[in-house]
Scaffold this motif. Structure first.
Motif: not given
Lengths: 280, 275
Positions: B153, B200, B264-265, B268-269, B272-273
């Motif tokens: 969410v 994720l 995927i990469i 993930v980036a 995280a941001v």
């Protein structure tokens, strides 16, 4: 738009909210209440006040798990971030095969904690066999084993975040510094590091919480042995819940304390981040 | 950078990558050795004496039912992630667009749940799941939705806040009801975030050990549970079987990763941001 949407609450939000209540919210509230009671099956809870908390604090296993987790977290946060940042610097220099290297370094992160634990148990025991011991011989072997495992697992993940941060730095900035005669060390210290500060914050937060909450890797690599000396907090809490009759309340009190510690870490991190944002 | 530096750097990174792959290669080599040779000589190639062919694999599959576990892992992961992406994006849209005390309180509750460690709700959640008859592969989907909704969410909400509301209003003026607006206009816009959320959650649910082991017990084993059960109670582990099962557990992930590594990469980036 709000008006027409409001009626649709049942479809849009209710399913998630119900699941959230069942899996998180109700268990959370119950958990806080039960930490003040003695119980075995949730329904037979008897109020004991702060007794469980007193027992948790005077429990040598819990204190040891806390110290072990703390030491482990400090060492892993430093090593993982240093290595990940160094790799990110090397991989943003435009050499060939960068994509392939990135792929390889990130791969361990997709393997689950249980599997990771058994992989490293094999490797570390293989090395230690030369000295006639194994990983459960001494707590320090388990400690460094966990540090190596965590590094292997998380360096790639953090590297990806650092690469994204470094690539966001405007190229002209570094060009200008070079023309002004800045040495590589100065560029790193005065431009690169200050500008990737947001990535540093995110990465240290992620490594911090991941290390603090570690469970699967701990269970598979050493299962807390020798004795309970390499049990981290999450493993110690599970052991209190499921391997010690009559201690469920103490387990829940430990879990509340664990939650408070994680919350404090997260809050401190948030405050630091905010302060950084003001500076920019 | 001078050419010679580039060559040195490439060599260094190649060596480092090999070092990174080393643990997986060792497990692979040992999966073909007899169980008594694994602890005595873990770092050597299988020889005539130690090589046992595929026997560790066949024995392991018999003992653990790993193919069954693979099916359960696949079912639970795919259905949970699908449900999470669909329902939490709807929830995030509703909570962001409808402004009220209730929606903002809900939003903060979801965000709050992200910092609560699993141990805090472990015991009580297991009991509630038992009481409500959720201790099965279908019920666990609901639990994953509930426990995963915080991050999802939050991630969707962050993105929706940056999307101009005008397009949605136009759709509604043109006669779309909120459901049509969401599925025809909003959901397609959310695609990049949906991919991030899906990645994720897939990484988490596929590898999760503790939650399914508490909720499902040993009746419906997922891959991490099957691997952990090899260790058993007090008996020593059959290292040969263990190595073979580790290889089988890693293989599907590596194939999946090589097929969609770019997603995927990036996911993930991006995650995280926002996180």
């Amino acid at each position: 738009m709000q008006k027409s949407m409001k009626k649709y609450m049942v479809i849009f939000a209710l399913p998630t909210i119900i699941a959230f209540a069942i899996a998180f919210f109700i268990p959370f509230i119950m958990g806080i209440y039960l930490s003040f009671t003695k119980f075995t099956t949730v329904t037979n809870a008897q109020w004991v006040g702060l007794e469980n908390y007193r027992k948790a604090f005077s429990n040598a296993d819990f204190v040891n798990a806390f110290l072990f987790t703390g030491k482990f977290t400090i060492v892993s946060v430093i090593t993982i971030n240093l290595f990940a940042f160094a790799l990110a610097l090397l991989l943003t220099r435009g050499i060939r095969g960068t994509n392939l290297f990135r792929t390889v370094f990130f791969m361990p992160n997709l393997i689950g904690g249980i599997v990771l634990g058994y992989i490293w148990q094999l490797i570390i025991n293989g090395v230690l066999a030369n000295f006639g011991v194994d990983i459960t011989y001494d707590a320090k072997y388990g400690f460094w084993g966990l540090v190596i495992l965590m590094n292997w697992q998380l360096i790639g993940y953090m590297m990806i975040i650092y690469i994204a941060g470094i690539q966001n730095i405007p190229g002209e900035l570094i060009e200008a510094a070079k023309i002004d005669g800045a040495r590589p060390k100065q560029i790193l210290g005065k431009i690169t590091i200050p500008l990737v500060m947001p990535s540093i914050t995110i990465c240290s937060f992620l490594t911090l919480t991941n290390s603090f909450k570690l469970y699967d890797q701990n269970l598979a690599l050493t299962a807390g042995k020798p004795g309970r000396s390499t049990s981290m907090l999450a493993l110690d809490i599970s052991n209190t819940f499921y391997n010690r009759n009559g201690w469920e309340g103490v387990g829940q009190a430990k879990a509340v304390l664990f939650f408070l510690m994680v919350a404090v870490i997260a809050l401190i991190q948030l405050v630091i981040t905010r302060r950084k944002e003001v500076e920019h | 950078m001078p050419k010679i530096h580039k060559v040195i750097l490439t060599c260094f990174l190649t060596l480092l990558s090999l070092l990174f792959l080393f643990p997986i290669v060792i497990v692979f080599l040992n999966s073909f050795k007899g169980k008594f040779f694994i602890s005595s000589a873990p770092f050597s190639f299988p020889t005539k004496e130690t090589f046992v062919g595929l026997i560790n694999y066949t024995q392991g599959l018999e003992k653990t039912g790993l193919n069954q576990a693979f099916a359960w892992s696949l079912f639970i992961t795919i259905s949970s992630v699908t449900v999470i992406v669909l329902l939490t994006s709807m929830t995030a849209w509703y909570l962001t667009r409808v402004k009220s005390k209730f929606t903002s309180a809900m939003y903060y509750l979801f965000v709050f749940s992200m910092i609560v460690p699993f141990q805090m709700v472990m015991f009580t959640m297991t009991k509630i799941a038992d009481m409500l008859n959720l201790s099965n592969p279908i019920g666990i989907i609901l639990i994953y939705l509930g426990f995963g909704s915080g991050l999802s969410v939050f991630t969707f909400g962050g993105f929706i806040k940056s999307v101009p509301i005008a397009v949605e209003e136009a759709a509604m003026i043109d006669g779309c009801n909120p459901i049509q607006t969401f599925f025809r206009v909003v959901f397609p816009i959310l695609k990049p975030t949906s991919i991030t959320v899906a990645i994720l959650n897939t990484m988490w649910i596929w590898n999760d050990y503790l939650l399914p082991s508490l909720v499902l017990g040993t009746d419906f084993q997922t891959i991490p549970i099957a691997i952990q059960s090899l260790k058993g109670g007090h008996g020593s582990i059959d290292m040969g079987v263990m190595m073979a099962m580790l290889v089988l557990a890693i293989l599907p992930i590596i194939i999946f990763y090589l097929l969609c590594q770019n997603y995927i990469i990036k996911g993930v980036a991006a995650g995280a941001v926002k996180g």
